[in-house]
Scaffold this active site. Structure first.
Site, mmCIF file in Angstrom:
data_model
loop_
_atom_site.group_PDB
_atom_site.id
_atom_site.type_symbol
_atom_site.label_atom_id
_atom_site.label_comp_id
_atom_site.label_asym_id
_atom_site.label_seq_id
_atom_site.Cartn_x
_atom_site.Cartn_y
_atom_site.Cartn_z
ATOM 1 N N ASN A 44 0.846 -1.197 0.000
ATOM 2 C CA ASN A 44 0.000 0.000 0.000
ATOM 3 C C ASN A 44 0.883 1.250 0.000
ATOM 4 O OD1 ASN A 44 0.611 -0.762 2.725
ATOM 5 N ND2 ASN A 44 -1.096 0.420 3.520
ATOM 6 N N GLU A 46 0.369 5.214 0.628
ATOM 7 C CA GLU A 46 -0.538 6.258 1.089
ATOM 8 C C GLU A 46 -0.071 7.626 0.606
ATOM 9 O OE1 GLU A 46 -1.067 5.651 5.332
ATOM 10 O OE2 GLU A 46 -2.238 3.839 4.941
ATOM 11 N N CYS A 55 -4.153 0.748 -2.592
ATOM 12 C CA CYS A 55 -3.982 -0.486 -1.813
ATOM 13 C C CYS A 55 -2.931 -1.399 -2.437
ATOM 14 C CB CYS A 55 -5.290 -1.261 -1.749
ATOM 15 S SG CYS A 55 -6.626 -0.444 -0.886
ATOM 16 N N GLU A 57 -3.095 -4.532 -3.117
ATOM 17 C CA GLU A 57 -3.608 -5.450 -4.152
ATOM 18 C C GLU A 57 -3.572 -4.798 -5.526
ATOM 19 O OE1 GLU A 57 -4.901 -4.689 -1.209
ATOM 20 O OE2 GLU A 57 -6.375 -6.154 -0.554
ATOM 21 N N CYS A 88 -10.515 -4.526 -0.219
ATOM 22 C CA CYS A 88 -11.603 -3.547 -0.216
ATOM 23 C C CYS A 88 -12.418 -3.675 -1.503
ATOM 24 C CB CYS A 88 -11.035 -2.127 -0.058
ATOM 25 S SG CYS A 88 -10.371 -1.438 -1.587
ATOM 26 N N CYS A 91 -10.610 -2.793 -4.761
ATOM 27 C CA CYS A 91 -9.659 -3.832 -5.191
ATOM 28 C C CYS A 91 -10.391 -5.055 -5.729
ATOM 29 C CB CYS A 91 -8.731 -4.218 -4.048
ATOM 30 S SG CYS A 91 -7.535 -2.918 -3.678
#
Ligand code: THU
Length: 136
Positions: A44, A46, A55, A57, A88, A91
């Site tokens: 991830n 940010e 993310c 993934e 999420c 994703c």
């Protein structure tokens, strides 16, 4: 206890330290296996403008696509704390673009615990290209 593919777990373990998560403090790594058999990784990433966060993934899948892959067979998510977390919704939609109902999704936590799903378990009704092509 559910088993996860060791190569995917090792791939995720090798990079989770590189996750850029200064805001949430929640590091995540992902490893995906493409239909070629090759494994791609992501963490991830940010941003101070929080909504720009990507993310693990999606980073892993975008790395796979960058290398020419178009089909994802397995996804492993590794979280640093708490219970194993599913991807999420955003994703899941990206996994759906390059996977199918039976794409396998594993999640593991560094604190212990493993989960396993099929994409169809987590996203039973999927928007996809067929809807764009449907005639009135
Ligand atoms: N995150 C992931 O990378 N993958 C998930 O499956 C869940 C959430 C990240 C996004 C953000 O950097 C942090 O976890 C907290 O939401």
């Amino acid at each position: 206890m559910q088993e996860v593919p060791q190569d995917l777990l090792e791939a995720a373990l090798s990079i989770i330290k590189n996750a850029y998560a200064p805001y949430s403090g929640y590091r995540v790594a992902a490893a995906v296996r493409a239909s070629s058999g090759r494994v791609y990784r992501g963490v991830n990433v940010e941003n101070s403008s929080y909504g720009l966060t990507v993310c693990a993934e999606r980073v892993a899948i975008f790395n796979a696509v960058t290398e020419g892959e178009r089909s994802i067979k397995e996804v492993l998510v590794l979280v640093e704390r708490g219970p194993p977390a599913p991807p999420c919704g955003a994703c899941l939609q990206v996994i759906s673009e390059f996977g199918d109902d039976n794409t396998v999704i594993y999640s593991a936590s560094l604190e212990g615990g493993v989960m396993k799903w099929r994409l169809k378990d987590l996203l039973p009704f999927r928007f996809g290209a067929s809807y764009l092509r449907a005639q009135k």
